[in-house]
Write an enzyme that holds these catalytic residues in place. Structure first.
Site, PDB file in Angstrom:
ATOM      1  N   PHE A 162      -0.920   7.164   0.519  1.00  0.00           N
ATOM      2  CA  PHE A 162      -0.433   5.620   0.538  1.00  0.00           C
ATOM      3  C   PHE A 162      -1.733   4.903   1.549  1.00  0.00           C
ATOM      4  O   PHE A 162      -2.044   5.359   2.399  1.00  0.00           O
ATOM      5  CB  PHE A 162       0.738   5.606   1.246  1.00  0.00           C
ATOM      6  CG  PHE A 162       1.747   5.949   0.509  1.00  0.00           C
ATOM      7  CD1 PHE A 162       2.260   7.272   0.455  1.00  0.00           C
ATOM      8  CD2 PHE A 162       2.772   4.886  -0.134  1.00  0.00           C
ATOM      9  CE1 PHE A 162       3.277   7.466  -0.521  1.00  0.00           C
ATOM     10  CE2 PHE A 162       3.874   5.323  -0.972  1.00  0.00           C
ATOM     11  CZ  PHE A 162       4.123   6.574  -1.317  1.00  0.00           C
ATOM     12  N   VAL A 164      -1.931   1.330   2.361  1.00  0.00           N
ATOM     13  CA  VAL A 164      -1.376   0.044   2.223  1.00  0.00           C
ATOM     14  C   VAL A 164      -1.977  -1.005   3.344  1.00  0.00           C
ATOM     15  O   VAL A 164      -2.246  -0.444   4.591  1.00  0.00           O
ATOM     16  CB  VAL A 164       0.244   0.092   2.379  1.00  0.00           C
ATOM     17  CG1 VAL A 164       0.719  -1.398   2.488  1.00  0.00           C
ATOM     18  CG2 VAL A 164       0.735   0.922   1.380  1.00  0.00           C
ATOM     19  N   GLU A 343       9.371  10.949   9.710  1.00  0.00           N
ATOM     20  CA  GLU A 343       8.831  12.196  10.499  1.00  0.00           C
ATOM     21  C   GLU A 343      10.148  12.661  11.048  1.00  0.00           C
ATOM     22  O   GLU A 343      10.129  14.094  11.182  1.00  0.00           O
ATOM     23  CB  GLU A 343       7.778  11.988  11.328  1.00  0.00           C
ATOM     24  CG  GLU A 343       7.146  13.376  11.974  1.00  0.00           C
ATOM     25  CD  GLU A 343       5.864  13.248  12.828  1.00  0.00           C
ATOM     26  OE1 GLU A 343       4.985  13.181  12.120  1.00  0.00           O
ATOM     27  OE2 GLU A 343       6.030  12.776  13.959  1.00  0.00           O
TER      28      GLU A 343
HETATM   29  C1  UD2 Z   1       2.469  10.108  12.406  1.00  0.00           C
HETATM   30  C2  UD2 Z   1       2.430  10.839  11.176  1.00  0.00           C
HETATM   31  C3  UD2 Z   1       2.806   9.877   9.891  1.00  0.00           C
HETATM   32  C4  UD2 Z   1       4.160   9.165  10.126  1.00  0.00           C
HETATM   33  C5  UD2 Z   1       3.969   8.581  11.316  1.00  0.00           C
HETATM   34  C6  UD2 Z   1       5.719   8.108  11.727  1.00  0.00           C
HETATM   35  C7  UD2 Z   1       1.078  12.676  11.244  1.00  0.00           C
HETATM   36  C8  UD2 Z   1      -0.286  12.979  11.451  1.00  0.00           C
HETATM   37  N1  UD2 Z   1       1.185  11.433  11.142  1.00  0.00           N
HETATM   38  O1  UD2 Z   1       1.406   9.047  12.302  1.00  0.00           O
HETATM   39  O2  UD2 Z   1       2.523  10.840   8.923  1.00  0.00           O
HETATM   40  O3  UD2 Z   1       5.027  10.280  10.141  1.00  0.00           O
HETATM   41  O4  UD2 Z   1       3.839   9.176  12.638  1.00  0.00           O
HETATM   42  O5  UD2 Z   1       5.976   6.963  10.887  1.00  0.00           O
HETATM   43  O6  UD2 Z   1       1.912  13.367  11.088  1.00  0.00           O
HETATM   44  N2  UD2 Z   1       0.256   3.399   6.101  1.00  0.00           N
HETATM   45  C9  UD2 Z   1      -0.361   2.541   5.352  1.00  0.00           C
HETATM   46  N3  UD2 Z   1      -0.460   1.501   5.873  1.00  0.00           N
HETATM   47  C10 UD2 Z   1      -0.075   0.952   7.195  1.00  0.00           C
HETATM   48  C11 UD2 Z   1       0.548   2.043   7.711  1.00  0.00           C
HETATM   49  C12 UD2 Z   1       0.964   3.200   7.274  1.00  0.00           C
HETATM   50  O7  UD2 Z   1      -1.014   2.750   4.369  1.00  0.00           O
HETATM   51  O8  UD2 Z   1      -0.298  -0.107   7.571  1.00  0.00           O
HETATM   52  C13 UD2 Z   1       0.570   4.974   5.580  1.00  0.00           C
HETATM   53  C14 UD2 Z   1      -0.978   5.593   5.647  1.00  0.00           C
HETATM   54  O9  UD2 Z   1      -0.724   6.459   4.385  1.00  0.00           O
HETATM   55  C15 UD2 Z   1      -0.572   6.441   6.723  1.00  0.00           C
HETATM   56  C16 UD2 Z   1       0.769   6.868   6.870  1.00  0.00           C
HETATM   57  O10 UD2 Z   1       1.343   5.511   6.351  1.00  0.00           O
HETATM   58  O11 UD2 Z   1      -1.545   7.576   6.984  1.00  0.00           O
HETATM   59  C17 UD2 Z   1       1.272   7.001   8.302  1.00  0.00           C
HETATM   60  O12 UD2 Z   1       0.955   5.988   9.012  1.00  0.00           O
HETATM   61  P1  UD2 Z   1       0.029   5.974  10.536  1.00  0.00           P
HETATM   62  O13 UD2 Z   1      -0.987   6.998  10.260  1.00  0.00           O
HETATM   63  O14 UD2 Z   1       0.015   4.627  11.062  1.00  0.00           O
HETATM   64  O15 UD2 Z   1       1.111   6.992  11.411  1.00  0.00           O
HETATM   65  P2  UD2 Z   1       0.915   7.789  12.676  1.00  0.00           P
HETATM   66  O16 UD2 Z   1      -0.517   7.831  12.984  1.00  0.00           O
HETATM   67  O17 UD2 Z   1       1.798   7.110  13.788  1.00  0.00           O
END
Ligand code: UD2
Length: 394
Positions: A162, A164, A343
């Site tokens: 994704f 976005v 998650e």
């Molecule tokens: C963790 C998890 C993630 C998700 C999240 C809780 C890992 C390494 N990452 O990462 O999978 O479970 O916690 O929700 O385990 N995205 C978009 N646009 C946005 C925001 C998110 O495309 O504005 C998509 C994108 O593919 C991203 C994923 O959602 O890689 C997860 O979002 P994140 O990376 O901001 O989440 P994070 O770092 O908290």
């Protein structure tokens, strides 16, 4: 082979009997006449000649048998009859072929690879869960063997990612690094879900590999984007279940640095989160409120798994995505959002529905984290990012 050898021996035996008979008859015929000294000499000469013929015949036949057994036939086929291989029942549809895919592993005949050991292996890490699912670490598998087993199955592997809002900026590196590392030599479809379809970079891909772009709406909340993935993954599975066998769901803000291939295939595949794998489970960031459907009680839970990478057979991931989506939405109706959105629901799901294969933190590391000694190779890793800069909300 044995039939032909037998025929040779039979022929020789008949021929030998025939010669013996002829000699005896000749002797018998001569025994009836009156024997002078000259006839005795002549008889002796004839006997000697018959013996010479017999010895010559025996030598000739031994020669033929030698050529047949040792020179003409190859040593392998003379020692090792071709084994019978019962054909595996042809699949009726891809979903119903699941059992064959998971359990029936056929290696190519005569593949040469290092002898596996049953007593020596990695001792610095755990390679088997208490429910006997393998934990994949570097050094626990043979990539050549595994690839040849799974390539003969002619499988297609899908990945979802994704991108976005501002996360579109991570897509180029993700796709570029997937090409040399993610299921190289296999048919791969990477499904990109984005609200910026025109900004999807063109990346040169090998034959049988493609990027498929799907438009999704933008959102003002990153939590919603992250959590909505389960529903969209479920919809995608419904759509592609006839042409795809395995699926992996990956975070876009990550890059491949090493092989991620057939060793990761399994029914339900979970990845150990790099942040907590040395911790006591009391420190895992599970959802701890009993009113949430993602609740995991104190003293419960096996490992802490990533939301950023999971996968497996289509039907298994379908069940996981459906369940997590339903629970997430039911929680939302009651005004609850689990601590780590999908998650948390995934972790709850995998506590009850044990994954059949677990990938070590090699399969999702974090660039900001110094590598621990047991992590010999980082295969996939989250890039360092400034949340305030890329998320639509804080
Ligand atoms: C963790 C998890 C993630 C998700 C999240 C809780 C890992 C390494 N990452 O990462 O999978 O479970 O916690 O929700 O385990 N995205 C978009 N646009 C946005 C925001 C998110 O495309 O504005 C998509 C994108 O593919 C991203 C994923 O959602 O890689 C997860 O979002 P994140 O990376 O901001 O989440 P994070 O770092 O908290």
């Amino acid at each position: 082979m044995y039939e032909v050898g037998g025929a040779c021996v039979m022929t020789f035996t008949c021929w030998f009997n025939f010669l013996l008979q002829t000699t005896r008859l000749a002797q018998a015929a001569r025994g009836h006449g009156c024997e002078s000294r000259s006839t005795t000499n002549q008889n002796q000469t004839e006997r000697m000649s018959t013996i010479r013929t017999l010895i010559g015949s025996v030598l000739l036949l031994l020669g033929i048998l030698y050529v047949y057994f040792y020179a003409w036939r190859s040593p392998r086929s003379s020692k090792h009859p071709e084994p019978v291989q019962y054909p595996v029942a042809p699949p009726v549809g891809r979903l119903s072929a699941a059992v064959n895919h998971v359990f029936h592993l056929v290696a190519p005949d005569h593949l040469k690879y290092k002898q596996p050991s049953i007593v020596n292996g990695r001792t610095d890490v755990v390679t088997l869960t208490p429910w006997l699912a393998p934990v994949v670490w570097d050094g626990t598998f043979n990539p050549v063997l595994l690839d040849s087993i799974y390539q003969s199955k002619n499988i297609t592997v899908a990945a979802t990612v994704f991108a976005v809002g501002k996360y579109i900026r991570f897509l180029k590196k993700f796709l570029e690094t997937a090409e040399p590392y993610f299921f190289v030599g296999f048919r791969v479809n990477i499904y990109v879900f984005t609200d910026h379809p025109k900004d999807v970079p063109r990346v040169q891909m090998a034959g049988g590999r493609k990027v498929v772009v799907r438009s999704v709406p933008s959102s003002n909340r990153w939590q919603e984007i992250s959590a909505r993935r389960m529903e969209l993954i479920q919809n995608l599975i419904e759509e592609v279940h006839d042409s795809v066998d395995y699926i992996f769901c990956l975070d876009v803000d990550s890059e491949f640095h090493g092989r991620w291939g057939s060793e990761s295939l399994g029914g339900l595949v979970a990845v150990i989160h790099p942040g907590y794998y040395r911790d006591d489970r009391g420190r895992f960031p599970y959802e701890r409120r009993p009113e949430s459907r993602a609740y995991v009680a104190d003293g419960e839970g096996d490992f802490y798994y990533c939301g950023g990478a999971f996968g497996g057979l289509l039907q298994e991931v379908s069940l996981l995505a459906k369940t997590c989506d339903l629970n997430f939405k039911a929680d939302a109706k009651e005004g609850i959002e689990a601590a780590w959105q999908e998650e948390s629901h995934l972790n709850r799901y995998m506590w009850i529905n044990k994954p059949s294969k677990i990938l070590s933190p090699e399969y999702l590391w974090q660039d900001f984290k110094p590598r621990n000694p047991e992590v010999r190779i980082v295969r996939f890793s989250g890039v360092v990012k400034n949340y305030a800069d890329i998320r639509p909300n804080v």
